[in-house]
Design a protein around this motif. Structure first.
Motif, PDB file in Angstrom:
ATOM      1  N   ASP A  37       0.824  -1.209   0.000  1.00 33.78           N
ATOM      2  CA  ASP A  37       0.000   0.000   0.000  1.00 33.78           C
ATOM      3  C   ASP A  37       0.858   1.260   0.000  1.00 33.78           C
ATOM      4  OD1 ASP A  37       0.941  -0.432   2.534  1.00 33.78           O
ATOM      5  OD2 ASP A  37      -0.941   0.055   3.561  1.00 33.78           O
ATOM      6  N   VAL A  38       2.047   1.176   0.623  1.00 31.81           N
ATOM      7  CA  VAL A  38       2.974   2.311   0.602  1.00 31.81           C
ATOM      8  C   VAL A  38       3.530   2.495  -0.801  1.00 31.81           C
ATOM      9  CG1 VAL A  38       5.143   3.227   1.509  1.00 31.81           C
ATOM     10  CG2 VAL A  38       3.550   2.023   3.033  1.00 31.81           C
ATOM     11  N   LEU A  39       3.908   1.405  -1.444  1.00 32.59           N
ATOM     12  CA  LEU A  39       4.426   1.488  -2.811  1.00 32.59           C
ATOM     13  C   LEU A  39       3.376   2.051  -3.764  1.00 32.59           C
ATOM     14  CD1 LEU A  39       6.352  -1.913  -3.062  1.00 32.59           C
ATOM     15  CD2 LEU A  39       7.353   0.368  -2.949  1.00 32.59           C
ATOM     16  N   LEU A  42       3.233   5.691  -3.730  1.00 29.57           N
ATOM     17  CA  LEU A  42       4.423   6.321  -4.305  1.00 29.57           C
ATOM     18  C   LEU A  42       4.564   6.030  -5.794  1.00 29.57           C
ATOM     19  CD1 LEU A  42       6.904   5.586  -1.379  1.00 29.57           C
ATOM     20  CD2 LEU A  42       5.738   7.734  -1.881  1.00 29.57           C
ATOM     21  N   GLY A  43       3.525   5.508  -6.411  1.00 28.27           N
ATOM     22  CA  GLY A  43       3.535   5.287  -7.847  1.00 28.27           C
ATOM     23  C   GLY A  43       3.893   3.893  -8.270  1.00 28.27           C
ATOM     24  N   MET A  48       9.179   4.175  -7.651  1.00 29.65           N
ATOM     25  CA  MET A  48       9.597   4.780  -6.385  1.00 29.65           C
ATOM     26  C   MET A  48      11.026   5.288  -6.478  1.00 29.65           C
ATOM     27  SD  MET A  48       9.588   3.220  -2.552  1.00 29.65           S
ATOM     28  CE  MET A  48      11.025   3.591  -1.546  1.00 29.65           C
ATOM     29  N   LYS A  49      11.201   6.566  -6.183  1.00 31.32           N
ATOM     30  CA  LYS A  49      12.513   7.193  -6.304  1.00 31.32           C
ATOM     31  C   LYS A  49      13.378   6.922  -5.080  1.00 31.32           C
ATOM     32  CE  LYS A  49      10.896  10.776  -9.455  1.00 31.32           C
ATOM     33  NZ  LYS A  49      10.757  12.233  -9.729  1.00 31.32           N
ATOM     34  N   ARG A  55      11.812   7.376   3.735  1.00 30.40           N
ATOM     35  CA  ARG A  55      10.455   7.646   4.200  1.00 30.40           C
ATOM     36  C   ARG A  55       9.583   6.400   4.182  1.00 30.40           C
ATOM     37  NH1 ARG A  55      13.016  11.537   1.869  1.00 30.40           N
ATOM     38  NH2 ARG A  55      12.676  13.756   2.333  1.00 30.40           N
ATOM     39  N   ALA A  56       9.893   5.473   3.272  1.00 36.13           N
ATOM     40  CA  ALA A  56       9.040   4.298   3.092  1.00 36.13           C
ATOM     41  C   ALA A  56       9.555   3.058   3.829  1.00 36.13           C
ATOM     42  CB  ALA A  56       8.904   3.979   1.603  1.00 36.13           C
TER      43      ALA A  56
END
Length: 334
Positions: A37-39, A42-43, A48-49, A55-56
């Motif tokens: 869900d976090v990924l 972040l797109g 993910m950059k 942060r993740a």
């Protein structure tokens, strides 16, 4: 499920290039461990950059140990003599007969979110038995695999296990002989002080401790045959060096850490290369670093393994695991 294995192929030719080779799979391992869900926010994993990693990512105390388990498992499957010579000697003390040895991974993600079992359907048969050391007919392993998996998160299930294996759910892998169809419950700890015994467990695998004897021996208090894996200042040292670089980079908010945090020039050079690419997706960074790392240090192979997936809430195991594995040829000089 896909397992991506980085295997050491050549001695280290350059400190910086070798570090880049080992940092790449570490970055991928951390990326694939982030909650889905976090990924998604972040797109997606592919977008993910690098600057978003601090942060993740939420550090887990078992991250390094989990890689150690996969490395030993794969070393057994590859018949790496550095590991096999130790384990075959240890298994003889458990009365495991045979000549064709294999491993079945029975691993736990240390955060407790998910549990995986490499079922190795081609290895287990209906008559595969787990040797417990008890004076009784060994239980059939395949019969209890699902129950063992459930026992980790459901204590009430443990009461249904035979008394001789009611602690076998703590196993990290099963080491066995396919020609005699007999297996041993095996626990692995990267910190030997955390090694625990339990009914059904026979072998404990730990890294050898510097200055201490690396002889295979029995720990009567744990009822385990202790099998230290020699630490020779080679691959494991390089792996921990790469791990330290990535962790300090994350702690510095994806920027170059202070000199006191990464004092070694080679470590700082790798961190600089990461900082220069902090605005790019991690997938692209890993690919870019491949061109300037020691490409013959690790060779990557990808293979499918069968797994059972047990959900813990809405979290499901990722489809890709990365584990670097040492070669038995040559020493790494770092």
């Amino acid at each position: 499920m896909k397992l991506l294995i980085g295997t050491q192929q050549s001695p280290v030719a350059s400190e910086v290039l070798a570090r880049m080779a080992i940092v790449r799979p570490i970055l991928m391992g951390l990326l694939t461990g982030i909650k889905q869900d976090v990924l998604d926010e972040l797109g997606g994993m592919g977008n993910m950059k690098l600057f978003m990693l601090p942060r993740a990512y939420r550090q887990g105390c078992g991250d390094v140990g989990f890689c150690f388990e996969w490395a030993i498992h794969d070393a057994i499957r590859r018949q790496d003599p550095m590991v096999m010579e130790r384990l075959t000697d240890a298994s003889k003390r458990c009365n495991l007969n045979g000549s064709s040895f294999q491993s079945i991974l029975f691993g736990v993600e240390k955060s407790g979110k998910t549990r995986i079992i490499d079922t190795a359907n081609e290895l287990l048969t209906d008559d595969s038995r787990i040797l417990t050391g008890a004076q009784a007919q060994p239980p059939k392993l395949k019969t209890y695999m699902n129950m063992l998996a459930s026992s980790f998160h459901r204590p009430e299930t443990r009461a249904s296990l035979p008394s001789s294996i009611n602690g076998l759910w703590k196993a990290d892998l099963f080491f066995g002989a396919t020609d005699t169809d007999r297996w041993l419950g095996t626990t692995l700890k990267i910190n030997a002080k955390q090694l625990e015994g339990a009914k059904g467990l026979r072998i404990g695998i730990v890294p050898a401790t510097q200055g201490a004897s690396d002889k295979i021996h029995k720990d009567d208090s744990k009822n385990l045959i202790i099998c230290p894996i020699p630490y020779d200042g080679s691959f494991m040292e390089l792996f921990y060096t790469g791990w330290r670089i990535v962790q300090q980079f994350i702690s510095a908010d994806a920027k170059l850490p202070a000199a006191v945090e990464l004092p070694a020039p080679a470590d700082r050079q790798v961190a600089k290369e990461l900082e220069m690419r902090r605005d790019f997706p991690i997938f692209d960074v890993v690919k870019a670093l491949e061109a300037q790392s020691q490409t013959d240090l690790l060779t990557e192979t990808q293979r499918e393994v069968d797994v059972f997936r047990l959900r813990e809430g809405d979290n499901v195991l990722n489809d890709l695991l990365i584990s670097p594995v040492a070669s038995h040829t040559g020493d790494l000089k770092i």
